[in-house]
Design an enzyme around this catalytic site. Structure first.
Site, PDB file in Angstrom:
ATOM      1  N   ARG B  51      43.897  38.928  45.927  1.00  0.00           N
ATOM      2  CA  ARG B  51      42.363  39.230  45.507  1.00  0.00           C
ATOM      3  C   ARG B  51      41.693  36.968  45.534  1.00  0.00           C
ATOM      4  NH1 ARG B  51      41.800  42.158  39.969  1.00  0.00           N
ATOM      5  NH2 ARG B  51      43.887  43.281  40.888  1.00  0.00           N
ATOM      6  N   ASP B  53      38.579  34.962  43.969  1.00  0.00           N
ATOM      7  CA  ASP B  53      37.141  35.062  42.658  1.00  0.00           C
ATOM      8  C   ASP B  53      36.483  35.232  43.228  1.00  0.00           C
ATOM      9  OD1 ASP B  53      39.125  35.807  40.522  1.00  0.00           O
ATOM     10  OD2 ASP B  53      38.591  33.902  40.083  1.00  0.00           O
ATOM     11  N   ARG B 199      42.779  25.992  39.895  1.00  0.00           N
ATOM     12  CA  ARG B 199      41.634  26.151  39.339  1.00  0.00           C
ATOM     13  C   ARG B 199      42.395  25.152  38.176  1.00  0.00           C
ATOM     14  NH1 ARG B 199      37.611  30.679  40.044  1.00  0.00           N
ATOM     15  NH2 ARG B 199      36.570  29.428  38.423  1.00  0.00           N
TER      16      ARG B 199
END
Lengths: 248, 248
Positions: B51, B53, B199
Site C-alpha cells: 500500500r 499512504d 519518509r
C-alpha cells in the site's frame, strides 16, 4: 493611497476561471478575500490584466490594487502568500505609479499552449498538457501554417462568436512551435488577444499538423473573417498565461 | 484463469491512499471497480506490491489480478485506461505465470522523495514536491549521513511506531541525494521498506542537511533501535513509488 502591482501564478484546475462569479471559486475571489483580511475587513478590489477561463493556468498574470497601507515591498508578497490557497502564489510585488493599470496599461501578452505525445498520459500531466493520443502532428507544417497568422490581421475567424469587442484587429508578434521530449509547445505573443483566440489558433494549428487542413487553409480561413471556418477550440487545461508586458 | 501483471502510475493527491477503505476514494477501489466493469459485474480483486499512504504518488506500482478473459495483452491496458479516472494510468500490462505474486514476489523497491528550493513554491508543484522555504540543506552532509543507512540494519528507529511487522531488519542497497535545478531528490532502493520508513529517513536526512543533527547522530539513532530518536516524518506528497522489482 499606494498602488501595488503583483505578478501572480496559479494552477487553474480547481478554479471556475479568473473573474469573480457568485457562488464559484475563482482566482479573483481568493485574492480579494486575502486583501480584505490584510485590510481588517475593508474590501480592496484587485484589477487583473484580463480574465482567464476555467482550467487555464498562469505563470505571470499581473494585477494591481490600491491600499492605504505602506508595508515594505516584499511584505506584500509574503502577507498574501500566507493567506492565499497554495494553488495561487504571488511571485513578486512592487509599488507602482498611480497611473499604472494592470488591464489598460498592458501592451502585450505571451501565452503558451502545451500538448504531450506521451503514449500513456502521465497522471501528473493530466491537468497541465493536452494528450495527443493517437495523433502525431507534423510540427514543421504547423509552423508553416503559423506564419500566416503572424502580423496584424482581423482575427474574427479565430475568436469565440461570443466576443463582445467590435475591433477584432490584433497583432501577433511571435508564434513558435517547439518540441522538447514528449512535449509540443506553442508560444504566442501579441499586443492583445480576443476571447478564445489562443485556444482557437491552437486547435487550428493542430488540425493542420494532423493533416485535416493545410497551411493555405489557415490563410483562407483568416481572410474569410468567419468563426465557423476555424476548427475546434483546444481544451483549456493546455493553456498558460506566461507574461504580461507594460511600458517601462 | 489467466494472471495479469500491470504497472500502475497514480497521482496520490486526491486519494485516501492505495488500499480500499469503506467510504473513501482509494486507488485499489478505482482499479477493482474498473476490473468489475470489464468482467460484467463479477468482482475481480487486484493485489498490489504494497500500500501507499494518502498523498503518496506512484510511477511504477505493480499489481496482479486473475481473469477468465483472454484479451490480447495490450487490450488490458487500453480497457482499464478507458474506465479508470485520469489520476490513475496503467503504464503496461502483461500475462504472467500463476506463481507471480505482486506482493510476495517483490524482491526490491525504489522510492523517490522530492523537495524544492524554489523561492516561492510554484502552484504546479504544490502537491508534488515539498517546499524547503527558508531551509537551505547541505546535500553533501546529507549524503554523508545517508551512507550510515546503506546496508542491512534493524530499522526500528526509522519506521512508524505503529509498524506491525516484528522483523525490522531491511537492506538498503542504494541511497542517493541529487540536485537538479531547484529540485533536491532522494532515491532509495531496498529489499523492502517498513511502514513510514522512507519518509522517516527523508525527514532525518533533511534534519542533518539543515544542521539540526550530524551524520554521526544518524548512526547512533539507527543503533539505538528507538523510533523516538529519529525526527519528524517527512510529508506524504514528496514521496513517489518509483518501481518494484521481481525475479525474472
Amino acid at each position: 493611497m499606494n498602488r501595488v502591482k503583483a505578478v501572480v501564478s496559479y494552477d487553474g484546475t480547481n478554479f471556475a476561471g479568473y473573474q469573480s462569479q457568485p457562488g464559484l471559486r475563482t482566482v479573483q475571489l481568493e485574492i480579494d478575500k486575502a486583501l480584505r483580511k490584510i485590510h481588517k475587513e475593508i474590501p480592496v478590489h484587485s484589477v487583473a490584466s484580463g480574465r482567464t477561463d476555467a482550467g487555464v493556468h498562469a505563470f505571470g498574470q499581473v494585477i494591481h490594487f490600491d491600499t492605504p497601507l505602506s508595508l515594505p515591498t516584499d511584505r506584500w508578497k509574503m502577507a498574501l502568500n500566507v493567506l492565499l490557497p497554495t494553488d495561487i502564489r504571488i511571485v513578486s510585488t512592487a509599488y507602482v505609479d498611480e497611473d499604472f493599470h494592470a488591464r489598460y496599461g498592458a501592451i502585450g501578452k505571451t501565452y503558451k499552449y502545451v500538448w504531450t505525445r506521451s503514449k500513456v498520459q502521465s497522471p501528473f500531466e493530466r491537468n497541465y498538457a493536452v494528450h495527443l493520443g493517437k495523433w502525431n502532428p507534423d510540427v514543421e507544417i504547423m509552423q508553416a501554417a503559423a506564419t500566416h497568422l503572424i502580423g496584424t490581421h482581423d482575427f474574427t475567424s479565430f475568436c469565440s462568436s461570443k466576443t463582445a469587442t467590435t475591433n477584432k484587429v490584433r497583432t501577433v508578434k511571435r508564434l513558435v512551435l517547439e518540441e522538447e521530449g514528449d512535449l509540443l509547445t506553442m508560444t504566442i505573443e501579441g499586443n492583445g488577444f480576443l476571447y478564445n483566440m489562443v485556444r482557437t489558433i491552437a486547435g487550428m494549428l493542430l488540425a493542420v499538423g494532423i493533416g485535416w487542413n493545410t497551411p493555405a487553409d489557415v490563410k483562407r480561413i483568416l481572410e474569410s473573417c468567419d468563426r465557423n471556418n476555424a476548427g475546434k477550440t483546444a481544451p483549456a487545461h493546455g493553456l498558460y498565461l506566461e507574461s504580461v508586458d507594460y511600458e517601462d
